[in-house]
Design a protein around this motif. Structure first.
Motif, PDB file in Angstrom:
ATOM      1  N   ASP A 155     103.443  32.273  70.330  1.00 43.98           N
ATOM      2  CA  ASP A 155     104.249  32.354  69.120  1.00 43.98           C
ATOM      3  C   ASP A 155     105.603  32.996  69.411  1.00 43.98           C
ATOM      4  O   ASP A 155     106.647  32.515  68.985  1.00 43.98           O
ATOM      5  N   GLU A 156     105.541  34.091  70.178  1.00 49.74           N
ATOM      6  CA  GLU A 156     106.770  34.807  70.524  1.00 49.74           C
ATOM      7  C   GLU A 156     107.696  33.908  71.365  1.00 49.74           C
ATOM      8  O   GLU A 156     108.896  33.828  71.117  1.00 49.74           O
ATOM      9  N   LEU A 157     107.097  33.207  72.340  1.00 49.69           N
ATOM     10  CA  LEU A 157     107.879  32.308  73.202  1.00 49.69           C
ATOM     11  C   LEU A 157     108.582  31.230  72.400  1.00 49.69           C
ATOM     12  O   LEU A 157     109.759  30.969  72.581  1.00 49.69           O
ATOM     13  N   LYS A 158     107.830  30.590  71.497  1.00 51.79           N
ATOM     14  CA  LYS A 158     108.416  29.459  70.781  1.00 51.79           C
ATOM     15  C   LYS A 158     109.532  29.938  69.859  1.00 51.79           C
ATOM     16  O   LYS A 158     110.509  29.241  69.656  1.00 51.79           O
ATOM     17  N   LYS A 159     109.379  31.162  69.321  1.00 46.18           N
ATOM     18  CA  LYS A 159     110.409  31.658  68.409  1.00 46.18           C
ATOM     19  C   LYS A 159     111.627  32.171  69.159  1.00 46.18           C
ATOM     20  O   LYS A 159     112.755  31.849  68.812  1.00 46.18           O
ATOM     21  N   THR A 160     111.402  32.996  70.207  1.00 46.67           N
ATOM     22  CA  THR A 160     112.555  33.596  70.879  1.00 46.67           C
ATOM     23  C   THR A 160     113.260  32.607  71.796  1.00 46.67           C
ATOM     24  O   THR A 160     114.458  32.674  71.977  1.00 46.67           O
ATOM     25  N   ARG A 161     112.512  31.652  72.386  1.00 47.76           N
ATOM     26  CA  ARG A 161     113.136  30.728  73.336  1.00 47.76           C
ATOM     27  C   ARG A 161     113.345  29.343  72.746  1.00 47.76           C
ATOM     28  O   ARG A 161     113.776  28.436  73.458  1.00 47.76           O
ATOM     29  N   ASP A 162     113.004  29.154  71.470  1.00 47.48           N
ATOM     30  CA  ASP A 162     113.173  27.867  70.815  1.00 47.48           C
ATOM     31  C   ASP A 162     112.480  26.737  71.582  1.00 47.48           C
ATOM     32  O   ASP A 162     113.014  25.650  71.750  1.00 47.48           O
ATOM     33  N   LEU A 163     111.280  27.056  72.071  1.00 50.33           N
ATOM     34  CA  LEU A 163     110.501  26.092  72.849  1.00 50.33           C
ATOM     35  C   LEU A 163     109.763  25.120  71.944  1.00 50.33           C
ATOM     36  O   LEU A 163     109.284  25.504  70.880  1.00 50.33           O
ATOM     37  N   ALA A 164     109.641  23.880  72.393  1.00 47.78           N
ATOM     38  CA  ALA A 164     108.681  22.985  71.755  1.00 47.78           C
ATOM     39  C   ALA A 164     107.359  23.151  72.495  1.00 47.78           C
ATOM     40  O   ALA A 164     107.341  23.117  73.721  1.00 47.78           O
ATOM     41  N   VAL A 165     106.284  23.396  71.759  1.00 48.29           N
ATOM     42  CA  VAL A 165     104.992  23.615  72.403  1.00 48.29           C
ATOM     43  C   VAL A 165     104.005  22.542  71.948  1.00 48.29           C
ATOM     44  O   VAL A 165     103.885  22.270  70.751  1.00 48.29           O
ATOM     45  N   LEU A 166     103.336  21.930  72.911  1.00 46.91           N
ATOM     46  CA  LEU A 166     102.288  20.958  72.604  1.00 46.91           C
ATOM     47  C   LEU A 166     101.007  21.471  73.251  1.00 46.91           C
ATOM     48  O   LEU A 166     100.965  21.733  74.441  1.00 46.91           O
ATOM     49  N   MET A 167      99.963  21.658  72.431  1.00 46.68           N
ATOM     50  CA  MET A 167      98.755  22.292  72.940  1.00 46.68           C
ATOM     51  C   MET A 167      97.503  21.541  72.518  1.00 46.68           C
ATOM     52  O   MET A 167      97.328  21.215  71.351  1.00 46.68           O
ATOM     53  N   VAL A 168      96.647  21.236  73.493  1.00 50.13           N
ATOM     54  CA  VAL A 168      95.334  20.695  73.167  1.00 50.13           C
ATOM     55  C   VAL A 168      94.425  21.880  72.919  1.00 50.13           C
ATOM     56  O   VAL A 168      94.354  22.799  73.745  1.00 50.13           O
ATOM     57  N   SER A 169      93.779  21.927  71.768  1.00 48.13           N
ATOM     58  CA  SER A 169      92.969  23.099  71.457  1.00 48.13           C
ATOM     59  C   SER A 169      91.877  22.778  70.450  1.00 48.13           C
ATOM     60  O   SER A 169      91.929  21.778  69.746  1.00 48.13           O
ATOM     61  N   HIS A 170      90.867  23.650  70.435  1.00 49.64           N
ATOM     62  CA  HIS A 170      89.793  23.485  69.453  1.00 49.64           C
ATOM     63  C   HIS A 170      89.621  24.700  68.579  1.00 49.64           C
ATOM     64  O   HIS A 170      88.685  24.776  67.800  1.00 49.64           O
ATOM     65  N   ASP A 171      90.509  25.712  68.738  1.00 46.41           N
ATOM     66  CA  ASP A 171      90.353  26.931  67.936  1.00 46.41           C
ATOM     67  C   ASP A 171      90.921  26.690  66.553  1.00 46.41           C
ATOM     68  O   ASP A 171      92.040  27.112  66.260  1.00 46.41           O
ATOM     69  N   PHE A 172      90.155  26.003  65.710  1.00 50.28           N
ATOM     70  CA  PHE A 172      90.697  25.637  64.396  1.00 50.28           C
ATOM     71  C   PHE A 172      91.173  26.860  63.618  1.00 50.28           C
ATOM     72  O   PHE A 172      92.153  26.805  62.899  1.00 50.28           O
ATOM     73  N   GLY A 173      90.454  27.987  63.796  1.00 49.26           N
ATOM     74  CA  GLY A 173      90.837  29.211  63.090  1.00 49.26           C
ATOM     75  C   GLY A 173      92.221  29.675  63.491  1.00 49.26           C
ATOM     76  O   GLY A 173      93.093  29.889  62.642  1.00 49.26           O
ATOM     77  N   PHE A 174      92.447  29.816  64.801  1.00 48.43           N
ATOM     78  CA  PHE A 174      93.760  30.264  65.274  1.00 48.43           C
ATOM     79  C   PHE A 174      94.829  29.227  64.962  1.00 48.43           C
ATOM     80  O   PHE A 174      95.962  29.569  64.640  1.00 48.43           O
ATOM     81  N   LEU A 175      94.458  27.940  65.044  1.00 45.02           N
ATOM     82  CA  LEU A 175      95.458  26.901  64.798  1.00 45.02           C
ATOM     83  C   LEU A 175      95.951  26.961  63.361  1.00 45.02           C
ATOM     84  O   LEU A 175      97.133  26.771  63.097  1.00 45.02           O
ATOM     85  N   SER A 176      95.037  27.245  62.395  1.00 42.65           N
ATOM     86  CA  SER A 176      95.509  27.282  61.016  1.00 42.65           C
ATOM     87  C   SER A 176      96.493  28.427  60.819  1.00 42.65           C
ATOM     88  O   SER A 176      97.321  28.400  59.930  1.00 42.65           O
ATOM     89  N   GLU A 177      96.411  29.439  61.698  1.00 41.51           N
ATOM     90  CA  GLU A 177      97.345  30.549  61.614  1.00 41.51           C
ATOM     91  C   GLU A 177      98.648  30.285  62.363  1.00 41.51           C
ATOM     92  O   GLU A 177      99.726  30.641  61.913  1.00 41.51           O
ATOM     93  N   TYR A 178      98.536  29.704  63.555  1.00 41.81           N
ATOM     94  CA  TYR A 178      99.701  29.658  64.455  1.00 41.81           C
ATOM     95  C   TYR A 178     100.354  28.287  64.602  1.00 41.81           C
ATOM     96  O   TYR A 178     101.516  28.195  64.994  1.00 41.81           O
TER      97      TYR A 178
END
Lengths: 267, 242
Positions: free
Chosen positions: B181-204
């Motif tokens: 989260d910090e990286l994408k905000k401070t460095r204006d990164l586009a992030v693409l992530m394969v993930s299954h943590d639905f809980g964390f994903l709904s937050e982040y």
């Protein structure tokens, strides 16, 4: 210690000093990238190369072996990547075909004995004129190693990560296979089809037992490779045995010694 | 805060066919700077295939258009964080070796005195004490920190992560998502992530793509997790909370 007074022993010694470090270096990546099966198949293809050379009337067998091995390595790489079957099966099919075709051609007119030397090789047949090409090969492979080692290392950890870092993964892998093919063919006349893979794998595998970094792996593999080469040559002189297998036996000895030591090196 | 960076990557009608199998078809989406886009889907849905196609490792059809920060078009600099690889336990490659090989052309097998660069890149992820460890000895969380350090030195325009949660416990995961989260905000990164943590994903996550050979649903995490397609594929599993 007068064993190196004979010219054939001097030539053999120089040849081993030039070629074994290359096998030791390439071996580290072969082991790390799980290509041992591939390099074994490559060695087998030498027989087909010699056979095709005789059929086509190429008088210099090393030339026809190198040419065939390059084609063989390239094809094997393409098929391995398209992965229609698991890669060890594909490699095995290729290796069997190569060795069978080679033996059929070479035995057809009943003169296989002429070529049986290729199975275990004979390092004492090296002439002074063979040393310059070996030295040149050595120089170019070392240059290649310094320039492209980092790419090979990244690929061995994760090809996709290497790709994201800008490494051209397929090209790097193909070039490695081709360099390996040339080095294996350069060594095979003296080391033999049966033993070439041992000389490639054993020093690196022994070094791996006691290494905790790429630096140690590389330098130990170099030293083991050179050490078993020179030691094997001396022993084969005293025992009056074939040099290639004696060198391989020294490598195997180093492997078991380092295997026994490895618990102590790993903290 | 979700800020609307301009489009950095637009994927239109992407398809991948290997041998006789069609792995992906008509995949269309966009990735924006400063946003985390998550790819979810069941096993065999083509998630890793999509990443490999974007990284240029396998041939694909359709159009992928990259637009850089300065508005010009062309290939982006990318960082990739691989899934924790099943490395051979006797592999000697160390964290230092990997880092040194990834930031410099100087051969990693030669001795060198300058270790500060590697140590600095690891320190950004609290991983400097791992410098002499072998890769095969790292735990899931340590592996992620080292790979993030490698992927973000230098900072790429597009950061791609494949199932980074493998082998990390819940508290480690929280730290991991905070770092992204910090990286994408401070460095204006586009992030693409394969993930299954639905809980964390709904937050982040800013966007979620539900993949099953093609994009079945996309939108904010809330929209996708309450969609019919999500319920159909995941059987309406209730593990939305971490």
């Amino acid at each position: 210690m007068g064993i190196f007074v004979h010219d054939f022993m001097k030539n053999a010694l120089w040849a081993l000093i030039l070629i074994t470090p290359l096998l030791g270096l390439l071996g580290t990546v072969v082991v790390e990238s799980k290509l041992a099966f591939f390099s074994d198949a490559l060695g087998h293809s030498a027989l087909t190369g010699v056979a095709l050379g005789t059929l086509l009337g190429i008088t210099e067998p090393t030339l026809s072996m190198v040419l065939f091995a390059l084609i063989f390595a390239y094809l094997l790489n393409v098929i391995r990547r398209s992965a229609v079957a698991s890669s060890d099966t594909v490699i095995s099919v290729f290796a069997s075909t190569a060795i069978a075709a080679g033996l059929v051609f070479l035995s057809r007119s009943g003169n296989f004995n002429k070529f049986s030397g290729y199975l275990i090789g004979d390092i004492l047949t090296i002439a002074a004129k063979d040393l310059l090409p070996l030295a040149l090969l050595s120089f170019f492979v070392l240059l290649y190693w310094v320039l492209f080692y980092n790419d090979l290392l990244l690929i061995s950890v994760s090809p996709l990560m290497a790709s994201a870092k800008g490494t051209r993964v397929k090209l790097t892998q193909t070039v490695f296979m081709l360099v390996l093919a040339v080095v294996v063919m350069a060594a095979i006349r003296w080391v033999g089809v049966l033993m070439i893979n041992s000389l490639l794998i054993l020093p690196a595998a022994a070094a791996r037992n006691v290494s905790r970094s790429t630096k140690t792996l590389t330098f130990l593999s170099l030293i083991f490779s050179l050490g078993s080469g020179i030691g094997g040559l001396a022993l084969s002189y005293w025992w009056n045995s074939a040099t290639g297998p004696t060198v391989a036996l020294c490598g195997a000895g180093l492997f078991f010694i380092t295997f026994a030591l490895r618990g102590r090196v790993r903290r | 805060m979700v800020h609307e960076g301009f489009c950095i990557t637009s994927v239109e009608g992407l398809g991948v066919t290997l041998g006789r199998g069609e792995l992906l078809r008509g995949v269309t989406f966009t990735l924006n700077c400063g946003q985390l886009t998550a790819v979810i889907g069941r096993n065999g849905a083509g998630k890793t295939t999509l990443l490999r196609a974007l990284l240029g490792e396998i041939p694909h059809t359709g159009k992928v258009k990259f637009t850089r920060h300065d508005g010009t078009q062309g290939p982006l600099s990318m960082g990739y964080v691989p899934q924790r690889a099943p490395l051979d336990p006797s592999s000697p490659t160390s964290v230092y070796d990997l880092c040194a090989a990834s930031v410099s052309r100087f051969p990693a097998f030669l001795p060198r005195r300058d270790r500060t660069r590697v140590s600095d890149m690891l320190a950004a992820f609290g991983a400097e004490e791992l410098i002499n460890r072998r890769l095969c000895e790292l735990s899931g969380g340590e592996w992620q920190r080292v790979m993030l350090a490698v992927a973000t030195s230098p900072v790429p325009e597009l950061l791609i992560l494949d199932e980074p949660q493998t082998g990390i416990d819940a508290s480690g995961l929280r730290l991991f998502y905070e770092k992204i989260d910090e990286l994408k905000k401070t460095r204006d990164l586009a992030v693409l992530m394969v993930s299954h943590d639905f809980g964390f994903l709904s937050e982040y996550a800013d966007h979620v793509l539900l993949l099953s050979r093609t994009v079945r649903a996309r939108g904010s995490p809330g929209e996708v997790f309450s969609s019919e397609e999500f319920k159909e594929l995941f059987g309406g599993v209730g593990n939305i909370r971490p």
